[in-house]
Design a protein around this motif. Structure first.
Motif, PDB file in Angstrom:
ATOM      1  N   ALA A  10     -67.505 -29.928  38.594  1.00 38.02           N
ATOM      2  CA  ALA A  10     -66.808 -29.456  39.814  1.00 38.02           C
ATOM      3  C   ALA A  10     -65.510 -30.223  40.166  1.00 38.02           C
ATOM      4  O   ALA A  10     -64.549 -29.588  40.769  1.00 38.02           O
ATOM      5  CB  ALA A  10     -67.917 -29.502  40.907  1.00 38.02           C
ATOM      6  N   ARG A  11     -65.594 -31.433  39.864  1.00 39.09           N
ATOM      7  CA  ARG A  11     -64.466 -32.240  40.259  1.00 39.09           C
ATOM      8  C   ARG A  11     -63.101 -31.818  39.193  1.00 39.09           C
ATOM      9  O   ARG A  11     -61.998 -32.516  39.600  1.00 39.09           O
ATOM     10  CB  ARG A  11     -64.646 -33.704  40.153  1.00 39.09           C
ATOM     11  N   SER A  12     -63.360 -31.114  38.083  1.00 42.92           N
ATOM     12  CA  SER A  12     -62.005 -30.890  37.369  1.00 42.92           C
ATOM     13  C   SER A  12     -61.520 -29.560  37.478  1.00 42.92           C
ATOM     14  O   SER A  12     -61.460 -28.510  36.746  1.00 42.92           O
ATOM     15  CB  SER A  12     -62.656 -30.899  35.887  1.00 42.92           C
ATOM     16  N   VAL A  13     -60.922 -29.529  38.736  1.00 40.81           N
ATOM     17  CA  VAL A  13     -60.482 -28.207  39.262  1.00 40.81           C
ATOM     18  C   VAL A  13     -59.244 -27.613  38.478  1.00 40.81           C
ATOM     19  O   VAL A  13     -59.169 -26.513  37.952  1.00 40.81           O
ATOM     20  CB  VAL A  13     -60.065 -28.340  40.690  1.00 40.81           C
ATOM     21  N   ASP A  17     -71.479 -24.854  36.132  1.00 37.03           N
ATOM     22  CA  ASP A  17     -71.121 -25.875  36.883  1.00 37.03           C
ATOM     23  C   ASP A  17     -71.720 -26.994  35.835  1.00 37.03           C
ATOM     24  O   ASP A  17     -73.120 -26.930  35.582  1.00 37.03           O
ATOM     25  CB  ASP A  17     -71.825 -26.151  38.002  1.00 37.03           C
ATOM     26  N   ASP A  30     -72.882 -33.946  35.573  1.00 32.21           N
ATOM     27  CA  ASP A  30     -72.431 -35.057  35.452  1.00 32.21           C
ATOM     28  C   ASP A  30     -73.293 -36.039  35.144  1.00 32.21           C
ATOM     29  O   ASP A  30     -74.174 -36.341  35.842  1.00 32.21           O
ATOM     30  CB  ASP A  30     -71.768 -35.267  36.679  1.00 32.21           C
ATOM     31  N   THR A  44     -63.616 -33.589  30.208  1.00 29.18           N
ATOM     32  CA  THR A  44     -63.930 -34.351  31.132  1.00 29.18           C
ATOM     33  C   THR A  44     -65.647 -34.330  31.364  1.00 29.18           C
ATOM     34  O   THR A  44     -66.392 -35.410  32.070  1.00 29.18           O
ATOM     35  CB  THR A  44     -63.590 -34.326  32.776  1.00 29.18           C
ATOM     36  N   SER A  98     -67.069 -38.244  31.053  1.00 31.88           N
ATOM     37  CA  SER A  98     -67.427 -39.117  32.214  1.00 31.88           C
ATOM     38  C   SER A  98     -68.218 -40.346  31.750  1.00 31.88           C
ATOM     39  O   SER A  98     -69.241 -40.441  30.900  1.00 31.88           O
ATOM     40  CB  SER A  98     -68.386 -38.051  33.088  1.00 31.88           C
TER      41      SER A  98
END
Length: 249
Positions: A10-13, A34, A37, A208, A212
Motif C-alpha cells: 500500500a505504501r508503494s504508490v 495488497d 508487509d 519493496t 521490507s
C-alpha cells in the motif's frame, strides 16, 4: 480467460503507478493485490512459519521481507481462485510487463489450462535448461532446469489446479517463496521455466515487498549449518530425480 495480478504494498504508490502504466501499454488489465508487509509483526507473530525447520533448511534466520513475500503470493493465488479465470499471471511490482506477455499467456492457457502446472516467466539463472515446447511461435521455449534453485518469483503463469494445490501444500513456511515454488517433488505441481526470460530480470530498485525490513541474511557459523548442508545435498538429488521422471510438460 486469464487473470493478471500485481502484488504491491500500500505504501508503494509510485511503484504501482509505474507498473500499471507498463501493463496498460502492454494491453493487460491487471488487478492489484495488497501485499503483506512482513514488518508489521515480530518473528513471534508470524503465523504459518515453521521457524525451527526454516533455520535447519536455510542455516539462518528468516527475514521480514521473505515472510511478507511468501504470504503475498499465497494471497494472490487465493484471489485468483476466487475468480472465474482458468489461469493467471501473478507478478510482483518490480516486473516489467510488455506486449508479448498476453499472447504467450494465452498460448499456455489454450494448451495447458487443464494441467496442474506453473510456468515461471523470469528466472535469475537457467542452469542446464532442457527445452520441451514452444507454445507460441517466436516465443520462448518452456522447459526445466536440472540445477537450481534458479531464483526469482517475480512473474509466473499458473492454472487453477496448480494454485489450489500450492495454497494447500506451501504451508507452513520453511524456505523462501521462490525456492518452494520449484520443489515440485513436494508440492505435486509441475514446475517449468522459459528460456529466454519472457520479462527482464528485475533490476534495482528491487521489489519493496521482499525488501521490507533487513535485506541481508546473516548465515549461521559453519558448525550450525550442518543440517543445512544435508538438506541442500538431499535437495540436489531430489531435483535430479524429479527432472528425470518428467521429461516434458
Amino acid at each position: 480467460m486469464i487473470g493478471y495480478y500485481v502484488i504491491n504494498l500500500a505504501r508503494s504508490v509510485e511503484r504501482y503507478r509505474s507498473f500499471a502504466a507498463l501493463a496498460a501499454d502492454a494491453g493487460l488489465e491487471v488487478e492489484r493485490v495488497d501485499a503483506v508487509d512482513g514488518k508489521v509483526a515480530t518473528q513471534d507473530g508470524w503465523d504459518g512459519l515453521d521457524l525451527d525447520r526454516f533455520r535447519r533448511f536455510n542455516g539462518r534466520e528468516p527475514l521480514p521481507g521473505e515472510y511478507g513475500c511468501y504470504f503475498s503470493h499465497i494471497k494472490a493465488m487465493r484471489t485468483f481462485l476466487d475468480s472465474g479465470y482458468s489461469s493467471a499471471v501473478i507478478m510482483e511490482d518490480d516486473a516489467e510487463p510488455h506486449a508479448a506477455v498476453g499472447p504467450f499467456a494465452s498460448a499456455l492457457d489454450d494448451r495447458f489450462s487443464d494441467r496442474t502446472l506453473l510456468v515461471r516467466l523470469t528466472s535469475h539463472r537457467l542452469q542446464l535448461f532442457e527445452a520441451f515446447e514452444r507454445p507460441l511461435e517466436g516465443g520462448p521455449r518452456v522447459g526445466q532446469c536440472w540445477l537450481g534453485p534458479t531464483g526469482s518469483g517475480s512473474a509466473y503463469w499458473l492454472t487453477r489446479s496448480a494454485a489450489a494445490t500450492l495454497v494447500e501444500r506451501m504451508l507452513p513456511v520453511y524456505c523462501p517463496f521462490d525456492v518452494m515454488q520449484e520443489r515440485s517433488w513436494e508440492t505435486d505441481v509441475r514446475f517449468c521455466q522459459v528460456k529466454p526470460n519472457l520479462m527482464p530480470v528485475p533490476r534495482p530498485p528491487d521489489s519493496t515487498i521482499a525488501a521490507s525490513g533487513p535485506t541481508y541474511a546473516v548465515k549461521y557459523p559453519p558448525y550450525r549449518r550442518l543440517p543445512t548442508y544435508w538438506t541442500r545435498t538431499a535437495q540436489f538429488f531430489r531435483r535430479l530425480a524429479a527432472c528425470a521422471r518428467t521429461r516434458g510438460i
